[in-house]
Scaffold this motif. Sequence first.
Motif, short mmCIF file in Angstrom:
data_model
loop_
_atom_site.label_atom_id
_atom_site.label_comp_id
_atom_site.label_asym_id
_atom_site.label_seq_id
_atom_site.Cartn_x
_atom_site.Cartn_y
_atom_site.Cartn_z
N ASP A 63 0.76 -1.70 -0.13
CA ASP A 63 0.22 0.01 0.15
C ASP A 63 0.90 1.30 -0.08
N ASP A 90 1.39 4.76 -1.67
CA ASP A 90 0.53 5.72 -0.46
C ASP A 90 0.61 6.35 0.65
N ARG A 144 2.47 8.68 2.98
CA ARG A 144 2.99 9.38 3.50
C ARG A 144 3.35 9.11 5.22
N ARG A 186 -1.17 1.40 -8.32
CA ARG A 186 -2.41 2.48 -9.26
C ARG A 186 -1.44 3.19 -10.44
#
Length: 369
Positions: A140, A142, A146, A168
């Motif tokens: 994951d 993204d 962050r 993505r």
Amino acid sequence: MTCPSIPFTSLVPREDAADVRAAIDRVVASGWFVLGPEVDAFETEFAAASGAARAVGTGNGTDAIALALRALGIGPGDEVITTALSAAYTALAVLMAGARPVFADIAPARLTIDPEAVSAAVTPRTRAIVPVHLYGQAADMDAIARVASRHHLAIVEDCCQAHLATARGRAVGTMGAAGAFSFYPTKNLGALGDGGAIVTSDRQLADRLVRLRNGGQTDRYRHQEPGVNSRLDEMQAAILRARLPRLAAWTERRRSLAGAYRTALAGARVEVPPAADPGHVYHLFVVQAPRRGGDDRRAALQQHLKAQGIETLVHYPIPIPRQPAMAGSGPADCPRAAAACDAVLSLPLHPGLTDGELADVAAAVHEFQ
Ligand SMILES: *Cc1c(COP(=O)(O)O)cnc(C)c1O
């Protein structure tokens, strides 16, 4: 020794055999075997295929991870957060860089590192995150990015199982400071021996990696820093160049086989990987047969398939923090990784697997009670 009628994988060159043979002959005839034109050309071609500015060949994928960390200035006294579920080499690479691996548990949906667990594991000594794109599916990224930006951490992606995978729409290996690849024979792009590469779009980092893999030399016999000897050799580079043009087609075949497994296994008493992810490159097709009480259903399923001549493997049986090799560095309680280690079973999936073989495997899984 039994001889399974459906082996787990097949590593003998087939449709690429003539090209591989020509590559070997070319290198033998050249009389040049280490750091030469084949490695230069492969680095250019692999960088282009990976969507990165540069690629630097290494002796294997473990060294690729360790050298990427070292080139980022990470070493003794530093902590690197990585997943509890991977090949142990991911964490061994952190140790090789001189840093301490700190383990985060997995998110159950894709069995990759849980960004919230990463966030909880950050300390003032944390310098980097090494997510693993496990089984060919991107972590994951993204959410991991962050966490990394909030705490000013570098990301080194372990792409050893994920050649050409995307998250993505973005290529793995290009979302952090560097991506590490392995060309071990079983990987989606495999050599006929060991090999690895680091991809990066940071030219200074690439230049430092070129030195570090070659004894830290700037010029011949001038060793600027204590590097290692970890070079992709000319023979393997030439073989990889012969195979790289077929990687996209092999990846499509893997995806289509995975789709066929999903359909064929509907209603069977195993869990198949959730919702099809278009960026997944299916290095492995991993089903789960979780324990029920004292009942080791995974072992029973594996035995049932073996009795029918179907070879399967477990990736991986032990969470990395529970490996004796990690006792001094990073013990951690990662219950979700531990549960996965008891449930996962990799079914045969490789570009040479036939539709008929896949149907036989699926039928055998359906017979499992
Ligand atoms: C294969 C692999 C490695 C190690 O690569 P080698 O080339 O064998 O050193 C590291 N991480 C993962 C996830 C792997 O699958």
